[in-house]
Design a protein around this motif. Sequence first.
Motif, short mmCIF file in Angstrom:
data_model
loop_
_atom_site.label_atom_id
_atom_site.label_comp_id
_atom_site.label_asym_id
_atom_site.label_seq_id
_atom_site.Cartn_x
_atom_site.Cartn_y
_atom_site.Cartn_z
N ARG A 85 0.81 -1.22 0.00
CA ARG A 85 0.00 0.00 0.00
C ARG A 85 0.84 1.27 0.00
NH1 ARG A 85 -2.46 -3.56 3.74
NH2 ARG A 85 -4.59 -4.18 3.16
N ILE A 86 1.94 1.27 0.75
CA ILE A 86 2.76 2.47 0.85
C ILE A 86 3.89 2.45 -0.16
CG2 ILE A 86 4.23 3.84 2.37
CD1 ILE A 86 2.66 2.84 4.73
N HIS A 87 4.67 1.37 -0.16
CA HIS A 87 5.76 1.22 -1.11
C HIS A 87 5.68 -0.15 -1.77
CE1 HIS A 87 7.53 4.35 1.56
NE2 HIS A 87 8.01 4.81 0.43
N SER A 88 6.03 -0.22 -3.03
CA SER A 88 6.19 -1.50 -3.73
C SER A 88 7.65 -1.63 -4.15
CB SER A 88 5.26 -1.59 -4.93
OG SER A 88 3.91 -1.74 -4.51
N SER A 89 8.05 -2.86 -4.46
CA SER A 89 9.46 -3.13 -4.75
C SER A 89 9.59 -4.16 -5.85
CB SER A 89 10.18 -3.66 -3.49
OG SER A 89 9.99 -2.80 -2.39
N LEU A 90 10.73 -4.09 -6.54
CA LEU A 90 11.07 -5.07 -7.57
C LEU A 90 12.53 -5.46 -7.38
CD1 LEU A 90 10.22 -6.50 -10.31
CD2 LEU A 90 11.35 -4.57 -11.45
N GLY A 91 12.79 -6.76 -7.45
CA GLY A 91 14.16 -7.24 -7.32
C GLY A 91 14.50 -8.25 -8.40
N LEU A 92 15.73 -8.22 -8.86
CA LEU A 92 16.25 -9.20 -9.81
C LEU A 92 17.30 -10.02 -9.08
CD1 LEU A 92 16.70 -10.42 -12.67
CD2 LEU A 92 18.35 -8.56 -13.06
N PHE A 93 17.17 -11.35 -9.14
CA PHE A 93 18.04 -12.24 -8.39
C PHE A 93 18.68 -13.28 -9.30
CE2 PHE A 93 14.79 -10.64 -5.64
CZ PHE A 93 15.42 -10.36 -4.44
N ASP A 94 19.91 -13.68 -8.95
CA ASP A 94 20.51 -14.81 -9.64
C ASP A 94 20.09 -16.10 -8.95
OD1 ASP A 94 22.14 -15.19 -7.38
OD2 ASP A 94 23.87 -14.19 -8.28
N MET A 95 20.65 -17.23 -9.36
CA MET A 95 20.19 -18.50 -8.83
C MET A 95 20.63 -18.76 -7.39
SD MET A 95 18.29 -19.49 -11.18
CE MET A 95 17.87 -21.11 -10.56
N GLN A 96 21.59 -18.00 -6.91
CA GLN A 96 21.98 -18.10 -5.51
C GLN A 96 21.21 -17.12 -4.64
OE1 GLN A 96 26.26 -17.63 -5.37
NE2 GLN A 96 26.65 -19.61 -6.33
N LEU A 97 20.18 -16.51 -5.22
CA LEU A 97 19.32 -15.52 -4.57
C LEU A 97 20.10 -14.28 -4.14
CD1 LEU A 97 16.22 -15.79 -4.22
CD2 LEU A 97 17.37 -17.96 -4.64
N ASN A 98 21.16 -13.99 -4.87
CA ASN A 98 21.87 -12.73 -4.68
C ASN A 98 21.12 -11.64 -5.45
OD1 ASN A 98 24.15 -13.90 -3.27
ND2 ASN A 98 24.80 -14.71 -5.25
N PRO A 99 20.82 -10.51 -4.82
CA PRO A 99 20.12 -9.44 -5.54
C PRO A 99 21.06 -8.75 -6.53
CG PRO A 99 20.64 -8.73 -3.31
CD PRO A 99 21.04 -10.17 -3.39
N LYS A 100 20.65 -8.71 -7.79
CA LYS A 100 21.42 -7.99 -8.81
C LYS A 100 21.00 -6.52 -8.86
CE LYS A 100 23.71 -10.08 -11.33
NZ LYS A 100 25.13 -10.45 -11.24
N SER A 101 19.71 -6.29 -8.69
CA SER A 101 19.17 -4.92 -8.65
C SER A 101 17.91 -4.91 -7.80
CB SER A 101 18.84 -4.40 -10.05
OG SER A 101 20.01 -4.12 -10.79
N LEU A 102 17.71 -3.83 -7.07
CA LEU A 102 16.50 -3.63 -6.27
C LEU A 102 16.01 -2.20 -6.44
CD1 LEU A 102 17.49 -5.33 -2.88
CD2 LEU A 102 15.61 -6.05 -4.35
N ILE A 103 14.70 -2.02 -6.51
CA ILE A 103 14.13 -0.69 -6.60
C ILE A 103 12.86 -0.64 -5.77
CG2 ILE A 103 12.80 -1.19 -8.70
CD1 ILE A 103 13.30 1.70 -9.55
N HIS A 104 12.64 0.48 -5.08
CA HIS A 104 11.42 0.71 -4.30
C HIS A 104 10.74 1.97 -4.84
CE1 HIS A 104 13.05 -2.10 -1.29
NE2 HIS A 104 14.19 -1.45 -1.44
N TRP A 105 9.43 1.98 -4.84
CA TRP A 105 8.72 3.19 -5.25
C TRP A 105 7.45 3.36 -4.41
CZ3 TRP A 105 9.01 -1.19 -8.28
CH2 TRP A 105 7.81 -1.82 -8.63
N ARG A 106 7.05 4.60 -4.29
CA ARG A 106 5.90 4.93 -3.46
C ARG A 106 4.61 4.69 -4.23
NH1 ARG A 106 5.65 7.27 1.41
NH2 ARG A 106 3.70 8.27 2.05
N MET A 107 3.63 4.15 -3.53
CA MET A 107 2.31 3.94 -4.11
C MET A 107 1.45 5.15 -3.79
SD MET A 107 2.40 0.88 -5.55
CE MET A 107 0.77 0.12 -5.58
N ASP A 108 1.03 5.88 -4.82
CA ASP A 108 0.22 7.07 -4.60
C ASP A 108 -1.11 6.95 -5.33
OD1 ASP A 108 0.85 7.47 -7.28
OD2 ASP A 108 2.38 8.98 -6.86
#
Length: 397
Positions: A85-108
Amino acid sequence: MQNEHIPTPKQLIYNLIAEKGTVAKADLLAYTSLTSSTLTRMLEEMIEEDLIEAADLGPSRGGRRPILYQINANYGYIFGLEVSRIHSSLGLFDMQLNPKSLIHWRMDEAMTPERFLEYTMRQIRNFLRDHRIPHEKVLGLGIGAVGPLDRTSGTILDPLYFPAKGWCNIPICDLFAKETGWRVILENGANAALIGEQWALRHDQIQHALYVHAGVSLRSAMMSHGRIVHGTMDMEGSIGQMIIQTDGPRLNNTGNYGALEAYASIEALEKQARAQAKMGRFPFLHHKEVPPEQINFDLLLQAQRLGDSFAQELFNQSATYFGIGLANLINIFHPEKVILGGALINSSQMYFETATEIATKNAYYYPKYTPQFSKGELKEAAVVTGAALNVWKTMEL
């Protein structure tokens, strides 16, 4: 339809290697009922398929140093998406579940489902471009969303308190599957967060854990014997309807009278502050004039951090009530680990400490039984990690 995934022997071996990080064949044999020849053949096959690789040589146990195996991090990639409701997020992970990229954005108010889909797809394309990952190397998209949900059909049903309109009966899995061509799996956000946190703590072998999110709403998830407990309905927010005072108020004239959400939620905090301000009690930001109707959580948070005594009193009261509700859950489930998250928990160390102190003292068998409390290892990345892990655990090998 999202039936329970039953792993094959090959999947079990792959999962073991992933969980251990690096592991020798002898250790894998100790965890399985496979014969040495069958396991050798399976490991050779998985190396040929680039699923795993030889990482190093382990210490000698009286003979030749054993080969240590690890999963190939670049075999494929997985996206994790949080819808909140407040923030949403997107993450890209490799097969070891290491985050390659993460982004958060506000839900308005502008973030309708259509806009959300468009924005998320743009970020997905950006991630793939930035890391030079071909579209076909992505194994799927996991989604952790605010409930209630229908996980079988992959639909967000009718969640409350979204700033934007239109978040009702959204077939979110179908929408993203149509855009991407990938496999898409839906789980409620609290469960996804707990799945992610358990992965981060996997070496501690936590089997019984409770996760509670305190923010716009109150959400919870429970893990028993290492597995998420799913109810008949994906009503992660029903913890907010726990009655803690029989003659108490209702929040927005809905739900139970005296429910926990009426005392310990962002909206309850805002409502109490506005009511007090109308009576002239709230000296916000060193007596700066702020109309009562404009008082929101961000302003309360700012006031608390500037040392405003009334704002601190409101947060302390909220934390006390939250601790009472938390004690009720602990007395039902008796977890060994309690992980707390959400905007209220992260508002200050005082909120966390007050809530956990109240919960601990009201736990049955205290002090003989005292669960461990934590804000988690992954924090804001917990939901996207757990959502991606759901795809990882159910991939076909």
